[in-house]
Design a protein around this motif. Sequence first.
Motif, mmCIF file in Angstrom:
data_model
loop_
_atom_site.group_PDB
_atom_site.id
_atom_site.type_symbol
_atom_site.label_atom_id
_atom_site.label_comp_id
_atom_site.label_asym_id
_atom_site.label_seq_id
_atom_site.Cartn_x
_atom_site.Cartn_y
_atom_site.Cartn_z
ATOM 1 N N ARG A 60 37.859 -2.680 47.368
ATOM 2 C CA ARG A 60 36.793 -4.059 47.954
ATOM 3 C C ARG A 60 35.824 -3.573 47.928
ATOM 4 O O ARG A 60 34.483 -4.686 47.750
ATOM 5 N N SER A 115 37.876 -5.129 61.095
ATOM 6 C CA SER A 115 38.072 -5.817 60.220
ATOM 7 C C SER A 115 36.750 -6.988 61.161
ATOM 8 O O SER A 115 37.373 -7.569 62.033
ATOM 9 N N SER A 149 38.337 -12.862 55.981
ATOM 10 C CA SER A 149 40.175 -12.707 56.212
ATOM 11 C C SER A 149 40.678 -14.211 56.518
ATOM 12 O O SER A 149 40.058 -14.723 57.487
ATOM 13 N N TRP A 204 33.262 -7.182 54.901
ATOM 14 C CA TRP A 204 35.015 -7.247 55.631
ATOM 15 C C TRP A 204 35.172 -6.072 57.047
ATOM 16 O O TRP A 204 35.922 -6.977 57.522
#
Length: 348
Positions: A12, A237, A242, A269
Amino acid sequence: MPHARAPQLTRRGLLAVGGAVGLGAALAACGDGKGKDSGSGTGTTAARPGPWSFKDDRGTTVKLDKVPANVVAFTGVGAALHDYGVQVKGVFGPTTTKDSKADVQAGDMDVSKVTVLGNAWGQFSIEKYASLAPDVLITTMFDGAGTLWYVPEESKKKIAQLAPSIGISVYDRRLTQPLQRMWDLAESLGADMKAAKVTDARKRFEAAAGRLRAAAKARPDLKVMAGSASDQLFYVSGTNLSVDLEYFKALGVNFVEPPESAKKQGGGWYESLSWENVDKYRADIIMMDDRSSALQPADITKPTWKKLPAVKAGQVIARSPEPILSYDKCVPLLTSLAEALEKAKKVA
């Protein structure tokens, strides 16, 4: 894989840094129209005669003399294509668990009938890949730079020389967009998109979306938090990158939103919390990462977790941060959240 969280953070982080641009550019350059020398072999999907082309989400158009027969894909992509009747020859990414069962990201694929090139981050056997005589490699992308998911940085050039690649973006867009892109890709690969199983799944998805929208409208007071757990940290999150959370938010679901400054270390994120601070945000429902790289709710023993109102109320459901991009597999994601909203008590 309870200790796979460290690689998860690494990849990530990789997506968040500017160095990812070089990877996307290199792969894009290798993937345009160079497939006819990569070999074809005999795959499980019959190749139709005549030219084939597909423009991916990098803007790269792959052109071949015939429809690809030997398809190699990221596990989740292979699972999505399987739902449309397209069988891949090889996969890379989380495919089997420690007890040799299908990983959650493998969906309904028979994992015993595909060649697994790598089962974890950084694993990709170039020798096995070459032996499959691949026509095309297909995976997702989690950034805007064209970085191909689960294709190792150190071997990306060798991999690109063996076959062209296709990237489907799942970055900063709503779920319906990559779902349509996977539909288009499956259709180009010879899938029967008029089959009852396929059309029924799409209708069920639309119905589930309507149900979730109605549930969110009826219970705007309920706060939902998307989380993921490791032994050391709890990750909250945000919704702005997303595909699943952006779509659920568009349907009206009221999410916990960490501030951008708090998500900085998580590449935009997520926010990382110590277990002592896991109660920082108030939530009535918690959606927890179902991937094998994350610690699952049943295995969390932290006292602070057990004291959370949503946990005490039994209002914890699964979330698929890397959804299998077929309508059939996305229906349960909508349905489970709708059911949770319909039944939940206000506890936060």
